[in-house]
Design an enzyme around this catalytic site. Structure first.
Site, PDB file in Angstrom:
ATOM      1  N   ASP A 119      -9.244  -3.189  -6.187  1.00  0.00           N
ATOM      2  CA  ASP A 119      -9.069  -4.044  -5.011  1.00  0.00           C
ATOM      3  C   ASP A 119      -9.919  -3.597  -3.827  1.00  0.00           C
ATOM      4  OD1 ASP A 119      -7.802  -1.822  -3.930  1.00  0.00           O
ATOM      5  OD2 ASP A 119      -5.820  -2.742  -3.777  1.00  0.00           O
ATOM      6  N   SER A 146       0.821  -1.204   0.000  1.00  0.00           N
ATOM      7  CA  SER A 146       0.000   0.000   0.000  1.00  0.00           C
ATOM      8  C   SER A 146       0.861   1.264   0.000  1.00  0.00           C
ATOM      9  CB  SER A 146      -0.953  -0.043   1.196  1.00  0.00           C
ATOM     10  OG  SER A 146      -1.945   0.934   1.105  1.00  0.00           O
ATOM     11  N   HIS A 187      -7.634  -5.216  -1.082  1.00  0.00           N
ATOM     12  CA  HIS A 187      -6.422  -4.443  -0.814  1.00  0.00           C
ATOM     13  C   HIS A 187      -5.592  -5.084   0.302  1.00  0.00           C
ATOM     14  CE1 HIS A 187      -4.198  -0.619  -1.037  1.00  0.00           C
ATOM     15  NE2 HIS A 187      -4.126  -0.663   0.276  1.00  0.00           N
TER      16      HIS A 187
END
Length: 300
Positions: free
Chosen positions: A237, A69, A271
């Site tokens: 995602d 991320s 994610h």
């Protein structure tokens, strides 16, 4: 990253010996070239020292960097600001998980929100940055804003009764959302140049992203930006849009100097799931992190 660490340890890695962590302050963000950022400068120095120490402790082998991320932006900034000779000497492979090349649309909702405590919590990775008033001014919030690199100049991302905002209209959107002029200038002068100049790190790269999860693609405000929007969903995602994921192929894979680039997209994966779901971990570790060997050193 706990589940990923456990998966790597099952492959033979050992914490503090061949597996190391590199935490960062999520409130900060990379700044444009020539602009000072003491926190990021300190992080780069510490990470460079950690990589070199890890290499020495493991027979002078090059390391594998792994990020998730927002950590992808920190790592990309670190690599691009490191001498190419250093990168080639110390970095064998970089695995970037759940990071796009151009932000994500849902981040615009965080700026449009008045930040009332009664509002629902936004999804990761920005949950910790959604605090009332304070969160709207954190430099790292700007990093997540959609960039023309991924979304183009004209695709409407936020629509109101009187105006629509595309990626190129971000300054006008931020002003309309109530940010003071000095914060809009911060975006224009520090974070937007970083987004527009994101480029290949020139080390072997594998990008791993989830797709097939409904992801905010457009926000429609019928009662002003401080109201509750209608949400149009697309692919991604759940946080990062497919457009941002696809843009990696151009930003990194499209650079002729980038000798190795691979994009792995895991169907129906969120994610967070990329680094926590058992199916994703098997793919992540089996196909990417162990591309080299379990004797390599990981810095995460």
């Amino acid at each position: 990253m706990g589940k990923l660490v456990e998966a790597l340890e099952r492959e033979g890695y050992r914490d503090g010996e061949s597996l190391f962590g590199a935490p960062y302050d999520f409130r900060h963000a990379p700044a444009a070239e020539g602009q000072a950022n003491r926190e990021l400068s300190r992080f780069r120095r510490q990470l460079r020292a950690l990589v070199e120490r890890a290499s020495r402790a493991n027979g002078d082998k090059a390391v594998v960097l792994v990020s998730h991320s927002q950590g992808g932006y920190f790592t990309m900034d670190f690599l691009r600001r490191s001498p190419l000779s250093w990168r080639r000497r110390f970095v064998k492979h970089y695995v970037m998980a759940s990071t796009g090349a151009g932000g994500f649309v849902v981040s615009m909702q965080f700026f449009a929100s008045t930040g009332n405590d009664s509002s629902s919590s936004p999804p990761s990775p920005a949950t910790a940055m959604s605090l009332p008033s304070v969160g709207r001014t954190l430099p790292s919030r700007f990093t997540a804003l959609p960039s023309p690199v991924a979304f183009g100049d004209d695709t409407p991302l936020v629509v109101t009764r009187n105006k629509s905002y595309a990626a190129r209209d971000m300054s006008a959107f931020l002003a309309a959302a109530g940010l003071p002029p000095d914060m809009v200038r911060l975006y224009e002068t520090r974070e937007l140049p970083v987004a527009l100049n994101l480029g290949a790190p020139l080390v072997p790269v594998t990008c791993v992203n989830g797709v097939g999860v409904p992801t905010t693609e457009m926000l429609v405000y019928r009662d002003g930006l401080d109201g509750t929007p209608e949400v149009a969903y697309g692919d991604g995602d759940g946080v990062v849009n497919l457009a941002s994921i696809v843009a990696l192929d151009k930003v990194i894979g499209g650079d002729p100097r980038q000798e190795y680039y691979r994009s792995v997209r895991i169907a129906n994966m969120s994610h967070r799931g990329v680094v926590s779901d058992p199916v994703a971990l098997q793919r992540l570790v089996g196909e990417n992190l162990v591309v080299t060997s379990a004797e390599d050193t990981r810095v995460m």
